[in-house]
Motif scaffolding. Structure first.
Motif, PDB file in Angstrom:
ATOM      1  N   LEU A  99      54.963  49.114  36.406  1.00 35.23           N
ATOM      2  CA  LEU A  99      55.379  48.808  35.018  1.00 35.23           C
ATOM      3  C   LEU A  99      54.516  47.835  34.159  1.00 35.23           C
ATOM      4  N   ALA A 100      54.585  48.218  32.882  1.00 33.21           N
ATOM      5  CA  ALA A 100      53.847  47.422  32.104  1.00 33.21           C
ATOM      6  C   ALA A 100      54.276  46.162  31.834  1.00 33.21           C
ATOM      7  N   PRO A 101      53.536  44.969  31.531  1.00 37.94           N
ATOM      8  CA  PRO A 101      53.976  43.688  31.439  1.00 37.94           C
ATOM      9  C   PRO A 101      55.061  43.502  30.302  1.00 37.94           C
ATOM     10  N   ALA A 102      55.878  42.423  30.431  1.00 38.44           N
ATOM     11  CA  ALA A 102      56.968  42.326  29.306  1.00 38.44           C
ATOM     12  C   ALA A 102      56.106  41.975  28.087  1.00 38.44           C
ATOM     13  N   ASP A 103      56.645  42.436  26.987  1.00 36.60           N
ATOM     14  CA  ASP A 103      56.239  42.177  25.621  1.00 36.60           C
ATOM     15  C   ASP A 103      55.837  40.534  25.574  1.00 36.60           C
ATOM     16  N   GLY A 104      54.627  40.393  24.959  1.00 41.19           N
ATOM     17  CA  GLY A 104      54.153  38.821  24.850  1.00 41.19           C
ATOM     18  C   GLY A 104      53.591  38.344  26.061  1.00 41.19           C
ATOM     19  N   ALA A 105      53.850  38.836  27.213  1.00 39.00           N
ATOM     20  CA  ALA A 105      53.154  38.289  28.408  1.00 39.00           C
ATOM     21  C   ALA A 105      51.628  38.999  28.800  1.00 39.00           C
ATOM     22  N   PRO A 106      50.508  38.061  28.894  1.00 37.51           N
ATOM     23  CA  PRO A 106      49.317  38.401  29.079  1.00 37.51           C
ATOM     24  C   PRO A 106      49.001  39.299  30.202  1.00 37.51           C
ATOM     25  N   GLN A 107      48.441  40.149  30.369  1.00 39.47           N
ATOM     26  CA  GLN A 107      47.965  41.013  31.555  1.00 39.47           C
ATOM     27  C   GLN A 107      47.201  40.127  32.605  1.00 39.47           C
ATOM     28  N   ARG A 108      46.750  40.405  33.663  1.00 41.77           N
ATOM     29  CA  ARG A 108      45.980  40.010  34.322  1.00 41.77           C
ATOM     30  C   ARG A 108      44.777  40.745  34.620  1.00 41.77           C
ATOM     31  N   LEU A 109      43.592  39.898  34.669  1.00 36.65           N
ATOM     32  CA  LEU A 109      42.468  40.491  34.792  1.00 36.65           C
ATOM     33  C   LEU A 109      42.246  41.425  36.117  1.00 36.65           C
ATOM     34  N   LYS A 110      41.674  42.380  36.324  1.00 38.67           N
ATOM     35  CA  LYS A 110      41.520  42.924  37.789  1.00 38.67           C
ATOM     36  C   LYS A 110      39.700  42.902  38.044  1.00 38.67           C
ATOM     37  N   ALA A 111      39.486  42.476  39.063  1.00 37.62           N
ATOM     38  CA  ALA A 111      38.090  42.448  39.289  1.00 37.62           C
ATOM     39  C   ALA A 111      38.174  43.235  40.812  1.00 37.62           C
ATOM     40  N   LEU A 112      36.902  43.902  41.251  1.00 28.79           N
ATOM     41  CA  LEU A 112      36.581  44.704  42.339  1.00 28.79           C
ATOM     42  C   LEU A 112      35.151  44.140  42.824  1.00 28.79           C
ATOM     43  N   LEU A 113      35.375  43.657  44.214  1.00 29.57           N
ATOM     44  CA  LEU A 113      34.169  43.167  44.853  1.00 29.57           C
ATOM     45  C   LEU A 113      33.699  44.271  45.844  1.00 29.57           C
ATOM     46  N   ILE A 114      32.570  44.943  45.757  1.00 28.11           N
ATOM     47  CA  ILE A 114      32.192  45.836  46.635  1.00 28.11           C
ATOM     48  C   ILE A 114      31.281  45.231  47.615  1.00 28.11           C
ATOM     49  N   GLU A 115      31.501  44.748  48.636  1.00 30.19           N
ATOM     50  CA  GLU A 115      30.369  43.965  49.628  1.00 30.19           C
ATOM     51  C   GLU A 115      31.059  44.051  51.064  1.00 30.19           C
ATOM     52  N   ASP A 116      29.818  44.377  51.891  1.00 31.46           N
ATOM     53  CA  ASP A 116      30.172  44.773  53.245  1.00 31.46           C
ATOM     54  C   ASP A 116      30.112  43.481  54.137  1.00 31.46           C
ATOM     55  N   SER A 117      29.702  42.265  53.500  1.00 28.30           N
ATOM     56  CA  SER A 117      29.749  41.194  54.374  1.00 28.30           C
ATOM     57  C   SER A 117      31.128  40.242  54.351  1.00 28.30           C
ATOM     58  N   VAL A 118      31.732  40.068  55.224  1.00 34.08           N
ATOM     59  CA  VAL A 118      32.989  39.589  55.377  1.00 34.08           C
ATOM     60  C   VAL A 118      32.822  38.027  54.692  1.00 34.08           C
ATOM     61  N   HIS A 119      31.738  37.562  55.274  1.00 35.31           N
ATOM     62  CA  HIS A 119      31.306  36.014  54.760  1.00 35.31           C
ATOM     63  C   HIS A 119      31.248  36.069  53.124  1.00 35.31           C
ATOM     64  N   TYR A 120      30.603  36.767  52.611  1.00 31.97           N
ATOM     65  CA  TYR A 120      30.387  36.828  51.302  1.00 31.97           C
ATOM     66  C   TYR A 120      31.805  37.159  50.560  1.00 31.97           C
ATOM     67  N   GLN A 121      32.574  38.186  51.156  1.00 33.02           N
ATOM     68  CA  GLN A 121      33.823  38.473  50.439  1.00 33.02           C
ATOM     69  C   GLN A 121      34.869  37.194  50.426  1.00 33.02           C
ATOM     70  N   ASN A 122      34.649  36.523  51.583  1.00 29.78           N
ATOM     71  CA  ASN A 122      35.484  35.188  51.612  1.00 29.78           C
ATOM     72  C   ASN A 122      35.147  34.268  50.662  1.00 29.78           C
ATOM     73  N   LEU A 123      33.835  34.063  50.447  1.00 31.02           N
ATOM     74  CA  LEU A 123      33.113  33.171  49.646  1.00 31.02           C
ATOM     75  C   LEU A 123      33.643  33.491  48.220  1.00 31.02           C
ATOM     76  N   VAL A 124      33.499  34.692  47.821  1.00 32.60           N
ATOM     77  CA  VAL A 124      33.693  35.179  46.502  1.00 32.60           C
ATOM     78  C   VAL A 124      35.287  34.803  46.203  1.00 32.60           C
ATOM     79  N   MET A 125      36.045  35.298  47.174  1.00 35.01           N
ATOM     80  CA  MET A 125      37.423  35.103  47.002  1.00 35.01           C
ATOM     81  C   MET A 125      37.863  33.665  46.655  1.00 35.01           C
ATOM     82  N   LEU A 126      37.255  32.925  47.498  1.00 37.06           N
ATOM     83  CA  LEU A 126      37.486  31.367  47.441  1.00 37.06           C
ATOM     84  C   LEU A 126      36.945  30.778  45.962  1.00 37.06           C
TER      85      LEU A 126
END
Length: 215
Positions: free
Chosen positions: A74-101
């Motif tokens: 569902l689309a967000p309610a009127d006046g509510a800002p949408q959340r930006l989506k980011a995608l990280l493509i990375e095979d290292s779990v260590h760097y995945q966790n670091l970027v997420m942190l």
């Protein structure tokens, strides 16, 4: 291609190759080859057009740790800002966790998703249509430079903010110069200090172009 008996109700649940290509962020020909290789199951309409079974597509997605098909959220309610989506493509779990942190600390309103390889990353990009894409140059299956070159052929990619991340030094990066030219890049040893300002700049550019993401 194996003949599959389908009822009218079943047929409404199946997809054309174009629809699957759009969902996966792939070319139609790539989806046709997946059917030919038996990776997806399909049947043909009386007019000879392929229809891909939803269950087959869902099995392919879940087998790669991706979300199965579902109705649009569902689309967000009127006046509510949408959340930006980011995608990280990375095979290292260590760097995945670091970027997420880093993202959780500096950008708590950013929805960050991860993919472990280039093929899965292409599929997730097609599903999510993220505003920000972070890509490691060296990836299993397809390297980051080739992945970005593939995405450039998609019109929706023009509005994405792209950041490369890599452990390669400047000399080692030279074979990928064709894809990296003019784009922001973070050297992994400096990820903690260099990534947050690049993300902040990307968010500001998106908010300037698309007011629905402004807080």
């Amino acid at each position: 291609m194996t003949a599959i008996a389908r009822t009218p109700d079943d047929m409404q649940e199946d997809f054309s190759t174009r629809e699957v290509a759009q969902r996966l962020g792939m070319a139609v020909r790539s989806v046709q080859l997946m059917v030919d290789r038996g990776e997806l199951q399909a049947w043909r309409t009386p007019g000879g057009h392929r229809r891909i079974l939803r269950a087959s597509l869902d099995a392919w997605l879940t087998g790669r740790g991706l979300a199965p098909t579902k109705p649009a959220e569902l689309a967000p309610a009127d006046g509510a800002p949408q959340r930006l989506k980011a995608l990280l493509i990375e095979d290292s779990v260590h760097y995945q966790n670091l970027v997420m942190l880093l993202a959780q600390q500096e950008f708590p309103d950013l929805d960050l998703h991860t993919a472990n390889d280039g093929i899965g990353g292409l599929v997730m990009y097609g599903q999510l249509q993220p505003e920000i894409l972070l890509v490691d140059i060296l990836l299993p299956g397809i390297d980051g430079a080739a992945l970005v070159t593939s995405l450039r052929s998609q019109p929706q990619f023009a509005s994405s903010e792209l950041i490369f991340v890599t452990a390669l030094d400047e000399q080692q990066r030279s074979p990928y110069a064709f894809a990296l030219a003019g784009l922001p890049l973070v050297h992994k040893p400096r990820l903690v200090t260099d990534l947050p300002p690049l993300l902040a700049a990307a968010v500001q550019r998106i908010q300037a172009r698309q007011p629905q993401f402004a807080g």
